[in-house]
Motif scaffolding. Structure first.
Motif, short mmCIF file in Angstrom:
data_model
loop_
_atom_site.label_atom_id
_atom_site.label_comp_id
_atom_site.label_asym_id
_atom_site.label_seq_id
_atom_site.Cartn_x
_atom_site.Cartn_y
_atom_site.Cartn_z
N GLN A 94 -35.07 53.56 29.86
CA GLN A 94 -35.13 54.92 30.40
C GLN A 94 -34.64 54.95 31.85
O GLN A 94 -33.92 55.87 32.24
CB GLN A 94 -36.56 55.44 30.33
CG GLN A 94 -36.98 55.86 28.95
CD GLN A 94 -38.37 56.46 28.93
OE1 GLN A 94 -39.22 56.10 29.74
NE2 GLN A 94 -38.60 57.37 28.01
N GLU A 95 -35.00 53.94 32.63
CA GLU A 95 -34.55 53.87 34.02
C GLU A 95 -33.03 53.72 34.09
O GLU A 95 -32.37 54.35 34.90
CB GLU A 95 -35.25 52.71 34.74
CG GLU A 95 -34.83 52.52 36.18
CD GLU A 95 -35.27 53.64 37.09
OE1 GLU A 95 -34.66 53.79 38.16
OE2 GLU A 95 -36.19 54.39 36.73
N ARG A 98 -31.46 57.01 33.24
CA ARG A 98 -31.60 57.94 34.35
C ARG A 98 -30.58 57.65 35.45
O ARG A 98 -29.94 58.55 35.98
CB ARG A 98 -33.03 57.87 34.92
CG ARG A 98 -33.30 58.90 36.02
CD ARG A 98 -34.63 58.66 36.71
NE ARG A 98 -34.71 57.38 37.36
CZ ARG A 98 -34.16 57.08 38.55
NH1 ARG A 98 -33.49 57.98 39.20
NH2 ARG A 98 -34.30 55.89 39.07
N GLN A 101 -27.15 58.78 34.34
CA GLN A 101 -27.04 60.24 34.43
C GLN A 101 -26.84 60.68 35.88
O GLN A 101 -26.01 61.54 36.16
CB GLN A 101 -28.30 60.89 33.84
CG GLN A 101 -28.23 62.40 33.78
CD GLN A 101 -27.15 62.89 32.83
OE1 GLN A 101 -26.97 62.33 31.77
NE2 GLN A 101 -26.44 63.91 33.22
N GLU A 102 -27.58 60.08 36.81
CA GLU A 102 -27.40 60.40 38.23
C GLU A 102 -25.99 60.06 38.70
O GLU A 102 -25.37 60.80 39.45
CB GLU A 102 -28.44 59.67 39.07
CG GLU A 102 -29.83 60.20 38.96
CD GLU A 102 -30.84 59.38 39.76
OE1 GLU A 102 -30.44 58.40 40.41
OE2 GLU A 102 -32.03 59.74 39.73
#
Length: 155
Positions: A94-95, A98, A101-102
């Motif tokens: 998940q990290e 994320r 995506q950033e």
């Protein structure tokens, strides 16, 4: 008098063993009981009080390995190392998603990868008011270098 105390103590011990055996037999899982079916062990303990209880403790009760396996099954998920490894792996995924995506959002927003430095005349942010200001041209008035260079001598 001493003999009476000994008989009372032995009787209390016998009653305790019988009650313990009955309770343990009743609480045992049906398929983990050894030698006889669970209902048969209950009858043996009741019909042959002391002998039945001792036989249950020696031959009928579940093995310690079975009891240990039951105890492990009863653990909470936070006590299970495999569950904790899976949880940590899921958190890392998940990290990573994320961060990706950033990174994509920053690339779309600014047109360059995060962490790269903009050129000096490039505004830091697309919403920067310098984006609306006119760009300077070479024809703008200001000091010029009129000294001839090596290319000017050949002309």
């Amino acid at each position: 008098m001493g003999r009476a105390i000994l008989i009372i103590g032995a009787g209390a011990l016998a009653v305790g063993v019988i009650i313990y055996a009955l309770i343990e037999c009743a609480q045992s899982e049906r398929y983990s009981v050894r030698a006889l079916p669970k209902w048969a062990w209950l009858l043996v303990i009741l019909l042959l009080p002391v002998v039945g209880a001792v036989l249950w403790l020696l031959f009928g009760r579940p093995r310690r390995e079975d009891v240990a396996a039951e105890a492990q099954r009863g653990r909470g998920p936070d006590d299970d190392p495999q569950f904790l490894r899976h949880l940590e792996q899921h958190r890392r995924q998940q990290e990573q998603a994320r961060r990706l995506q950033e990174w994509e959002n920053e690339l779309k927003r600014t047109g360059r990868a995060p962490g790269t430095h903009p050129e000096t005349d490039e505004p830091l942010d697309p919403s920067d008011p310098r984006n609306d200001a006119p760009k300077p041209h070479d024809d703008t008035p200001g000091p010029r270098n009129d000294t001839p260079g090596p290319d000017d001598a050949q002309k």
